[in-house]
Structure formats: C-alpha cells, structure tokens
Write a protein that holds these residues in place. Sequence first.
Motif, PDB file in Angstrom:
ATOM      1  N   ALA A 153       0.822  -1.208   0.000  1.00 58.31           N
ATOM      2  CA  ALA A 153       0.000   0.000   0.000  1.00 58.31           C
ATOM      3  C   ALA A 153       0.854   1.254   0.000  1.00 58.31           C
ATOM      4  O   ALA A 153       0.583   2.211  -0.735  1.00 58.31           O
ATOM      5  CB  ALA A 153      -0.934  -0.015   1.216  1.00 58.31           C
ATOM      6  N   VAL A 154       1.910   1.267   0.821  1.00 58.10           N
ATOM      7  CA  VAL A 154       2.792   2.438   0.859  1.00 58.10           C
ATOM      8  C   VAL A 154       3.531   2.587  -0.467  1.00 58.10           C
ATOM      9  O   VAL A 154       3.705   3.695  -0.974  1.00 58.10           O
ATOM     10  CB  VAL A 154       3.777   2.317   2.035  1.00 58.10           C
ATOM     11  CG1 VAL A 154       4.786   3.446   2.006  1.00 58.10           C
ATOM     12  CG2 VAL A 154       3.019   2.321   3.354  1.00 58.10           C
ATOM     13  N   ALA A 184       1.817   6.605  -6.931  1.00 58.43           N
ATOM     14  CA  ALA A 184       0.800   7.601  -7.284  1.00 58.43           C
ATOM     15  C   ALA A 184       1.354   9.015  -7.193  1.00 58.43           C
ATOM     16  O   ALA A 184       0.976   9.896  -7.967  1.00 58.43           O
ATOM     17  CB  ALA A 184      -0.415   7.448  -6.370  1.00 58.43           C
ATOM     18  N   THR A 185       2.269   9.249  -6.261  1.00 55.50           N
ATOM     19  CA  THR A 185       2.881  10.573  -6.144  1.00 55.50           C
ATOM     20  C   THR A 185       3.770  10.881  -7.338  1.00 55.50           C
ATOM     21  O   THR A 185       3.924  12.053  -7.717  1.00 55.50           O
ATOM     22  CB  THR A 185       3.706  10.649  -4.848  1.00 55.50           C
ATOM     23  OG1 THR A 185       2.905  10.203  -3.750  1.00 55.50           O
ATOM     24  CG2 THR A 185       4.178  12.056  -4.577  1.00 55.50           C
ATOM     25  N   ALA A 186       4.357   9.852  -7.947  1.00 56.37           N
ATOM     26  CA  ALA A 186       5.259  10.076  -9.080  1.00 56.37           C
ATOM     27  C   ALA A 186       4.517  10.457 -10.348  1.00 56.37           C
ATOM     28  O   ALA A 186       5.145  10.936 -11.298  1.00 56.37           O
ATOM     29  CB  ALA A 186       6.104   8.819  -9.324  1.00 56.37           C
ATOM     30  N   ARG A 187       3.217  10.256 -10.407  1.00 58.49           N
ATOM     31  CA  ARG A 187       2.466  10.676 -11.585  1.00 58.49           C
ATOM     32  C   ARG A 187       2.283  12.192 -11.587  1.00 58.49           C
ATOM     33  O   ARG A 187       2.322  12.827 -10.525  1.00 58.49           O
ATOM     34  CB  ARG A 187       1.101   9.986 -11.619  1.00 58.49           C
ATOM     35  CG  ARG A 187       1.186   8.486 -11.766  1.00 58.49           C
ATOM     36  CD  ARG A 187      -0.171   7.929 -12.172  1.00 58.49           C
ATOM     37  NE  ARG A 187      -1.148   8.135 -11.121  1.00 58.49           N
ATOM     38  CZ  ARG A 187      -1.455   7.231 -10.197  1.00 58.49           C
ATOM     39  NH1 ARG A 187      -0.849   6.055 -10.192  1.00 58.49           N
ATOM     40  NH2 ARG A 187      -2.367   7.497  -9.290  1.00 58.49           N
ATOM     41  N   GLY A 230      -0.385  13.947 -11.856  1.00 60.80           N
ATOM     42  CA  GLY A 230      -1.482  14.304 -10.958  1.00 60.80           C
ATOM     43  C   GLY A 230      -1.087  14.236  -9.503  1.00 60.80           C
ATOM     44  O   GLY A 230      -1.547  15.037  -8.675  1.00 60.80           O
ATOM     45  N   GLY A 231      -0.216  13.303  -9.144  1.00 61.73           N
ATOM     46  CA  GLY A 231       0.259  13.220  -7.774  1.00 61.73           C
ATOM     47  C   GLY A 231       1.142  14.393  -7.393  1.00 61.73           C
ATOM     48  O   GLY A 231       1.100  14.874  -6.252  1.00 61.73           O
ATOM     49  N   PHE A 232       1.961  14.858  -8.330  1.00 61.95           N
ATOM     50  CA  PHE A 232       2.800  16.023  -8.069  1.00 61.95           C
ATOM     51  C   PHE A 232       1.933  17.256  -7.841  1.00 61.95           C
ATOM     52  O   PHE A 232       2.187  18.064  -6.928  1.00 61.95           O
ATOM     53  CB  PHE A 232       3.753  16.235  -9.236  1.00 61.95           C
ATOM     54  CG  PHE A 232       4.714  17.369  -9.053  1.00 61.95           C
ATOM     55  CD1 PHE A 232       5.671  17.338  -8.053  1.00 61.95           C
ATOM     56  CD2 PHE A 232       4.665  18.473  -9.882  1.00 61.95           C
ATOM     57  CE1 PHE A 232       6.563  18.391  -7.879  1.00 61.95           C
ATOM     58  CE2 PHE A 232       5.553  19.523  -9.727  1.00 61.95           C
ATOM     59  CZ  PHE A 232       6.496  19.482  -8.723  1.00 61.95           C
ATOM     60  N   ARG A 233       0.885  17.401  -8.647  1.00 66.97           N
ATOM     61  CA  ARG A 233      -0.025  18.542  -8.449  1.00 66.97           C
ATOM     62  C   ARG A 233      -0.740  18.439  -7.096  1.00 66.97           C
ATOM     63  O   ARG A 233      -0.885  19.438  -6.382  1.00 66.97           O
ATOM     64  CB  ARG A 233      -1.037  18.587  -9.585  1.00 66.97           C
ATOM     65  CG  ARG A 233      -2.135  19.620  -9.414  1.00 66.97           C
ATOM     66  CD  ARG A 233      -3.040  19.680 -10.624  1.00 66.97           C
ATOM     67  NE  ARG A 233      -3.488  18.366 -11.028  1.00 66.97           N
ATOM     68  CZ  ARG A 233      -4.510  17.710 -10.462  1.00 66.97           C
ATOM     69  NH1 ARG A 233      -5.155  18.254  -9.449  1.00 66.97           N
ATOM     70  NH2 ARG A 233      -4.870  16.520 -10.906  1.00 66.97           N
ATOM     71  N   ALA A 234      -1.198  17.239  -6.729  1.00 68.00           N
ATOM     72  CA  ALA A 234      -1.872  17.062  -5.446  1.00 68.00           C
ATOM     73  C   ALA A 234      -0.942  17.375  -4.278  1.00 68.00           C
ATOM     74  O   ALA A 234      -1.373  17.931  -3.255  1.00 68.00           O
ATOM     75  CB  ALA A 234      -2.407  15.638  -5.329  1.00 68.00           C
ATOM     76  N   LEU A 235       0.345  17.044  -4.416  1.00 63.80           N
ATOM     77  CA  LEU A 235       1.304  17.349  -3.359  1.00 63.80           C
ATOM     78  C   LEU A 235       1.480  18.852  -3.188  1.00 63.80           C
ATOM     79  O   LEU A 235       1.527  19.367  -2.062  1.00 63.80           O
ATOM     80  CB  LEU A 235       2.640  16.685  -3.679  1.00 63.80           C
ATOM     81  CG  LEU A 235       3.788  16.921  -2.693  1.00 63.80           C
ATOM     82  CD1 LEU A 235       3.419  16.408  -1.313  1.00 63.80           C
ATOM     83  CD2 LEU A 235       5.068  16.270  -3.193  1.00 63.80           C
ATOM     84  N   ASP A 284      -5.511   7.703  -3.458  1.00 64.23           N
ATOM     85  CA  ASP A 284      -5.292   7.669  -4.907  1.00 64.23           C
ATOM     86  C   ASP A 284      -4.470   8.863  -5.389  1.00 64.23           C
ATOM     87  O   ASP A 284      -3.886   8.810  -6.475  1.00 64.23           O
ATOM     88  CB  ASP A 284      -6.631   7.645  -5.647  1.00 64.23           C
ATOM     89  CG  ASP A 284      -7.380   6.341  -5.420  1.00 64.23           C
ATOM     90  OD1 ASP A 284      -6.737   5.366  -4.994  1.00 64.23           O
ATOM     91  OD2 ASP A 284      -8.601   6.304  -5.665  1.00 64.23           O
ATOM     92  N   GLU A 285      -4.434   9.939  -4.618  1.00 65.78           N
ATOM     93  CA  GLU A 285      -3.719  11.150  -5.028  1.00 65.78           C
ATOM     94  C   GLU A 285      -2.262  11.145  -4.595  1.00 65.78           C
ATOM     95  O   GLU A 285      -1.549  12.110  -4.846  1.00 65.78           O
ATOM     96  CB  GLU A 285      -4.411  12.381  -4.452  1.00 65.78           C
ATOM     97  CG  GLU A 285      -5.845  12.551  -4.936  1.00 65.78           C
ATOM     98  CD  GLU A 285      -6.500  13.767  -4.334  1.00 65.78           C
ATOM     99  OE1 GLU A 285      -5.882  14.383  -3.427  1.00 65.78           O
ATOM    100  OE2 GLU A 285      -7.607  14.123  -4.755  1.00 65.78           O
ATOM    101  N   GLY A 286      -1.816  10.104  -3.925  1.00 68.39           N
ATOM    102  CA  GLY A 286      -0.433  10.058  -3.478  1.00 68.39           C
ATOM    103  C   GLY A 286      -0.255  10.751  -2.138  1.00 68.39           C
ATOM    104  O   GLY A 286      -1.173  10.832  -1.313  1.00 68.39           O
TER     105      GLY A 286
END
Length: 545
Positions: free
Chosen positions: A171-172, A178-181, A183-188, A347-349
């Motif tokens: 899971a981790v 997901a963070t590497a996508r 969309g994940g960078f934007r969510a971060l 899902d967003e990282g």
Amino acid sequence: MHATTAATATKRAIVIADGTQAMADLAALVCGDARLAPLLRRLNPRLPAFERLRAGTEVMCPTSFEVQRHKNTCKTYSDEDAVEPSGSMPRRVLGASPSVSQHARPAAEAMARALAALGVQRGEIARRLAQECEPQAIAALARHADPALRAAGEAAELVVAFPLARRRLRAVRGLLLATARPGGFRALLEASARSRAEAAALLDAIAIAPALRDALGEAAPELCRLLARAREIVQLERGARDAALRSEPAALRALVLALGDGVEPLGGERLAAIGLAAEEAALLEHLRRLDDAFAVAERALPRSPAALRALQGAPVDGALARPWPLVVRVCRALAPRMEVLPPSACDEGLGGLVPRKGTRVSAEGEPVRVRVADLAARAAACARVDDEGDALAARLAAAVVELFGLMGPMEAEGCPAPVRRARRRAAFDRALVARGAVSGEGAAVLVAEVLERARVAGVEAALRLRAPVIEAAADAARALPGELSVLRRPMSELGRALVVAAMVLDRDLAPRLARPTGRESFVQAATRHAGRVLSAAACRVAAAP
C-alpha cells in the motif's frame, strides 16, 4: 492429550485423550481441520461420535495418505454426520459443511504440545497455530517459559503478521507510485498550499532533502493561484477565453490549454514554463530510488523476521540490513495515516494524506467511512471512461477494418462462408498480436504507410491530410507506451498503427494534433482505448459475410 505412537505416511498414530475433547476437537488438534472428524469416527467406530471422550481413551488417528484420500473422494463431511450401520456416509458439498470457526478454538499450548509429540515440524506447527488459534493465545505462547513452545509461538506470530506487513508494504509503495504521476505532483503542491507544515512532515517522512522540501513549499501558493485562475478562464466561451488570455503570462496560457484539452496541467513542457521542472525531476528521481528499495524489501520480506516485526511497530533489536531502515521508517510514518483515510484520498499520493476540508478521518481502530459523494464521483468517472471507450470503439472499428484491408489480402477464396470468416478472423488476430519486441519507430513508419495507402485508395479523409498532420500522427505513435495489449497479449506495431491512423481520419480527433496539449490528449485516448477499438474491429471482421 499425549501421543504414544508418532504418525508416519503409512503408520497410524495413537493419541490418548485427556477427558476434555470430543472427536471434532481431536481432529482440529491433530489433523488441523475439524471437518476430518468423520474420518476419526470411521477409524474408531466403538468410541462416542459426539460426546467427550473419557480420560485415557486411545484414539487412532489417520495417516497422511488416508487424510488425502478422504479429501479427494469424499470432498468434506458435516460434523453432524454419523456413521450408518452399513458403514456408508452421505456426501456433502463444501459449502454445506460448517466452518472450523464454528467449533471451539483449541488452546494454543495444548495444540503445540500435541503436534510436537506427533513429530510435526516447527513450521507446520506455526502454520496450524496461526490458522486455528486466537492471536491473543499465540501471543501468550510466544512468552512461554518452555523454549520449544516459545519458539513455536514466535513462529506463529510471524505467520500471522506476514500478510498484514506485506499488504502495508504494498500500500505504501502504491502511494509513492501515485505521487510520481503528474497528478500526484499537483496534489502534493496543493496539499502544501493547504498546510505547509503537514506536507513538510510527509516529505521528511520519505527522506526528501530539506532544500527540495522548502522549494516545493515556497512554490505551492503561487502555483495554486495560477491553477485557480486557469480553471476560471477555461469555463469561458472560446472568444472570451482568447480575449482573457491576451494579457496573461505564458505559463497561465499553457495551463488553460491543458485544462481545455483534458490533460494533466502539470505535465509535459508546462512545468518548465512555470519554473518547477528541476524540482519535479529531483522528486521523481528520489521516488524512483524509493520504489527500488521497496521492491527489494518486498522480495526479502519472507526471509526477514526482524524487519517484519519492525513493520508491525515492535522495537528494533540491533541494526537492520539495507534497505530496511529506510523502508521501515517510511512505512511507520505513512501507513497509520493511510489506514484512517478513505481510498479516494490515497489515490492522489502523498498529497491525499493532507485531508481537505470535509474529509472524514476515522479514529484509530475504527472502520474507514467513505462518503456517498465520493462513491458517486468515482462511479461517474468510471462510467464516463467506459462510455467514452464504447463510443470510440464503435466509431473507429469500421475504419480499422478498412485500413487493415488495404495492407494486404485478407479474403480466403474458394471455401465455405464459415471457413472464410474463421480464416479472416485468424489472420486479423495474428496481425494484431506482437510476436517479438515492438518499437515506437516501427509503429510510426507503419502509420505513414497506412495513411499513404489510404490516400492512394481514395479515402476521402486521407486526401485532406497534410504533411504536418502525418508527422504529428507519427510522433503520437512513437509516444505510445510499450505495454499496450489486445486479446490479453502484447499489441503489435501494426495494431498500434491502425488505431492511430483511424483516429487521424476521424473528424473529431484529428484537430487535436494541431496543438501540443491536443497531441497529449490524442496519445492518452489512444493508450486508454486502443485495445477496445481493436477488439471491436475483430468482432466486426468475424461478423462480416
């Protein structure tokens, strides 16, 4: 209960009851399955079938061959089935038999002693203890004064903890991917704008360098302001949108075009225009190395009992081998946060671990509650993708079949219609499936060839194509990922070229190739729906007369 004779593959064991067990209890203790009680009754027809056995009663237990033969021939029996006078026994299906959990669970210490007396190996004892006994009883056995029983309890604890540790590790790892996508960078960055302290704590948990952490925190507010302004402008009509963008910076214009074409705003060359390309590259490199460490740890988990205990929160005795110190640190920091948030947040990282306003955070130990609105939004998104794929496949299937016919003969002359259809479908399927490695350059060459043959054949849409559009189509074929599949097998270069060429000839999809963000949207649509388009084309080929 103790044994007077050890069991072998061909020799039955003799067990002495202690006055507290019935046949079902002995089956669970000795054989590891209470559903084998009918077999014990058949081997001991003179003993009570359901009552407790008197102390000192000798019970004959089955050999491993008899147990296997019983399972193969009789499936399973209900514990309430009694032996009939003729010796026959009614058969029952597995679903009709009561589960082991319906019977009283045996004491861990008694079961470990009984199995050890029968000569069972420690690993098998641990597996049966984990399957049959309560976790509290196993934990108490792991602190027993007897070294043999303590070792069996500790091994059983590892058996119980392994699935949870592996699930937490995966899971981790999925959260980091997901963070590497984009969309994940934007969510971060959006999470950093909501709460810079919480986002900085998450970045510290994954061992991000302080300079990169501070750079992301400083850039987040300005980026979120640009994104909010871009979302406002993209809602305007085209004329008003163009007028509003005349006085805006180039970075905002790039974000508006990306949002209008439905692609990730923080992707491609837009990060360079915003000034975050270096930060994203450094973050992606760090996440790639973390993923490599997690991959090594996941493979080594079955052979690392100390790391397994550390993942469960136990104190670490001594130094762990690499990469376990980093993996344990990241899992201990992120897993508790993930377990109290709904799946849509993860899902967003990493950015999803900083809750938005209105996100329900469950208390530790409580079940995670998901809002109906989140479920509705996820269902609507899935339905939208499904509808888009069905519509695109229905629209492009005929064009794919027509273009494939231009690439070579497909008809089987001089044979009945069913044979002709079967041969045509087989030829089409063979052409779509890759028989070796595929390359983007090969697909690009085939796209140009398919479009040229369509132009020579007089296809009206192909006659209107110009050289820049054909070159953009070839670039789109090069950009397709290598893991596309059709019919559950790798997709060939010709299959990729047919999908791209059919999309180029479509009046709604071809205009996307005129702008950079449109080309990204074109490639995303081809990647998402290529397999469905070719499957629909294969069905059309099979149904043709």
